[in-house]
Scaffold this motif. Structure first.
Motif, short mmCIF file in Angstrom:
data_model
loop_
_atom_site.label_atom_id
_atom_site.label_comp_id
_atom_site.label_asym_id
_atom_site.label_seq_id
_atom_site.Cartn_x
_atom_site.Cartn_y
_atom_site.Cartn_z
N SER A 56 7.02 -39.98 -18.62
CA SER A 56 7.58 -38.72 -19.15
C SER A 56 6.62 -37.57 -18.93
O SER A 56 7.03 -36.47 -18.54
CB SER A 56 7.86 -38.80 -20.66
OG SER A 56 8.25 -40.05 -21.05
N ALA A 57 5.32 -37.83 -19.20
CA ALA A 57 4.35 -36.74 -19.06
C ALA A 57 4.24 -36.30 -17.61
O ALA A 57 4.29 -35.09 -17.31
CB ALA A 57 2.99 -37.19 -19.59
N ILE A 58 4.11 -37.26 -16.70
CA ILE A 58 3.97 -36.91 -15.28
C ILE A 58 5.22 -36.16 -14.80
O ILE A 58 5.12 -35.11 -14.16
CB ILE A 58 3.73 -38.16 -14.42
CG1 ILE A 58 2.37 -38.76 -14.75
CG2 ILE A 58 3.81 -37.81 -12.93
CD1 ILE A 58 2.06 -40.06 -14.02
N GLY A 59 6.39 -36.68 -15.18
CA GLY A 59 7.64 -36.03 -14.78
C GLY A 59 7.71 -34.60 -15.28
O GLY A 59 8.05 -33.68 -14.53
N ALA A 60 7.38 -34.42 -16.56
CA ALA A 60 7.45 -33.08 -17.16
C ALA A 60 6.49 -32.13 -16.46
O ALA A 60 6.85 -30.99 -16.13
CB ALA A 60 7.14 -33.15 -18.65
N VAL A 61 5.27 -32.60 -16.21
CA VAL A 61 4.27 -31.73 -15.58
C VAL A 61 4.70 -31.36 -14.16
O VAL A 61 4.63 -30.18 -13.76
CB VAL A 61 2.88 -32.41 -15.57
CG1 VAL A 61 1.90 -31.63 -14.69
CG2 VAL A 61 2.33 -32.51 -16.98
N LEU A 70 7.75 -31.31 -12.76
CA LEU A 70 8.92 -30.43 -12.74
C LEU A 70 8.55 -29.02 -13.18
O LEU A 70 9.01 -28.03 -12.60
CB LEU A 70 10.01 -31.02 -13.63
CG LEU A 70 11.43 -30.62 -13.25
CD1 LEU A 70 11.72 -31.07 -11.82
CD2 LEU A 70 12.44 -31.29 -14.19
N CYS A 71 7.69 -28.92 -14.22
CA CYS A 71 7.27 -27.61 -14.70
C CYS A 71 6.45 -26.89 -13.63
O CYS A 71 6.62 -25.69 -13.42
CB CYS A 71 6.46 -27.73 -15.98
SG CYS A 71 7.50 -28.04 -17.41
#
Lengths: 253, 133
Positions: B97-102, B104-105
């Motif tokens: 989740s963290a890697i994905g969020a970072v 995409l952001c």
């Protein structure tokens, strides 16, 4: 040796000043000699800080990294929320008002996106890994916004403490990644003017990640990013248990 | 006197945090809503106001400037007390989740910044404590 230890323990904050000064000195030299100034000294110092935090956590089993060791208790005060916020507010002194005003609207847009995008990613990953109920998805999604929004949202919608721990871990990893990779990705993100720093502050979230990431990229951009980022946690805590929870519930039932 | 600057800074900080708490309780959120950001805006207005009236001598500015310059060391101390062990123990859900969020952001930031107006304006580069390169 024991007397030096005693002196440091009795004057923990002063000890922290000396210790952080030493880390900065080492980092600046590593930056010059090893990377010829390509990697910012503050970026190296932050990575050293994180490594020490890991070592401290392993040593003590506590939750405050190096600050859990008695000798380094001053680090806890120096790098705690009070001093961090005080120093961030002080950087506002350098803000060019016109620059900040021009980017106001785009900053607000970035804030909204910075809450919704990580939430959707977090909630989707949670769903694909078997956390299919709305409460779990919302809590983990909120954790992907910031590590404060996660537990606050979780508490409001009645999530278990395991879920909240997971949400906190998600937010922490995100913050650490932002700290470490911002200087690396600065060029890709176009991070070289106040407007872009405000967009970054809104989208990257977490005051700690944004402030450390910008500090390691260009110290002058810090106030612009921080100005926006400080609204991140508040907005997340507002939207998490309300709009975002209801939306998730509507989708997965 | 140098303490005047630090005192103005402290007053803005406290007032900002107070307003942030007030905002939080008004909209029913268990968190401070933008307290530090509000404090920053208060400090900016205080600076502009006092500058216009000539009430901001260099020594007063130094009382704020010192703390602004202490910002990076404070951030290093902050990094040294993160719960890195807990973060690494979060497992695959937290990590992905963290890697994905970072990621995409970061892409969204790049997208917005590349489509934004191009400006050669460089006034922001001459800050008061920014000289320490």
């Amino acid at each position: 040796m024991e007397m030096i230890e005693h002196a440091i323990r009795e004057n923990s904050l002063v000890g922290a000043f000396a210790f952080v000064g030493l880390i900065m000195w080492i980092s600046v030299h590593l930056s010059r000699k090893l990377t010829f100034g390509r990697v910012h000294g503050s970026a190296i110092a932050i990575v050293i800080g994180l490594a020490l935090a890991y070592w401290g956590g392993i040593q003590t089993g506590g939750s405050k990294g190096l600050a859990d060791l008695k000798l380094f208790a001053g680090i806890g005060l120096m790098g705690g929320a009070m001093m961090r916020d005080f120093a961030i507010v002080a950087t506002a002194f350098e803000v060019q008002v016109d620059e900040a005003k021009k980017a106001g609207l785009v900053g607000v847009m970035a804030l909204l996106l910075g809450t919704i995008i990580p939430f959707i990613v977090g909630a989707s990953v949670a769903w694909s890994m078997g956390y299919t109920d709305a409460v779990a998805m919302t809590t983990i999604g909120a954790g992907a916004v910031t590590y404060i929004v996660g537990p606050v949202t979780g508490a409001a919608i009645g999530a278990s403490s395991d879920l909240m721990a997971l949400a906190i871990a998600t937010g922490l990893i995100k913050a650490i990644m932002v700290m470490v990779f911002t200087p690396v990705a600065a060029r890709f993100m176009g991070l070289d003017n106040p407007r872009s720093a405000m967009v970054f502050g809104g989208l990257a979230g977490t005051v700690s990640g944004v402030s450390a990431g910008l500090a390691a990229t260009d110290r002058r951009l810090v106030p612009y990013g921080a100005l926006v980022a400080t609204f991140h946690t508040g907005l997340g805590c507002l939207m998490g248990p309300s709009v975002l929870f209801l939306a998730t519930k509507a989708i997965v039932g | 006197m140098i303490i005047y600057g630090t005192a103005i800074l402290a007053a803005c900080h406290l007032l900002g945090v107070y307003i942030g708490d007030l905002l939080g309780s008004l909209i029913g959120v268990k968190a401070n809503v933008g307290g530090v950001g509000i404090a920053m805006m208060l400090l900016i207005s205080a600076r502009v106001y006092l500058h216009k009236r000539g009430l901001m001598p260099d020594t007063t500015e130094a009382g704020v400037g010192f703390w602004a310059a202490m910002y990076i060391p404070v951030v290093v101390a902050m990094a040294a007390q993160q719960n890195v062990v807990a973060a690494l123990k979060g497992g695959p859900v937290a990590l992905i989740s963290a890697i994905g969020a970072v990621l995409l952001c970061a892409c969204t930031i790049a997208l917005i910044n590349r489509t934004g107006p191009k400006r050669q304006d460089s006034a922001w580069q001459t800050g008061t404590v920014a000289e320490e390169s």
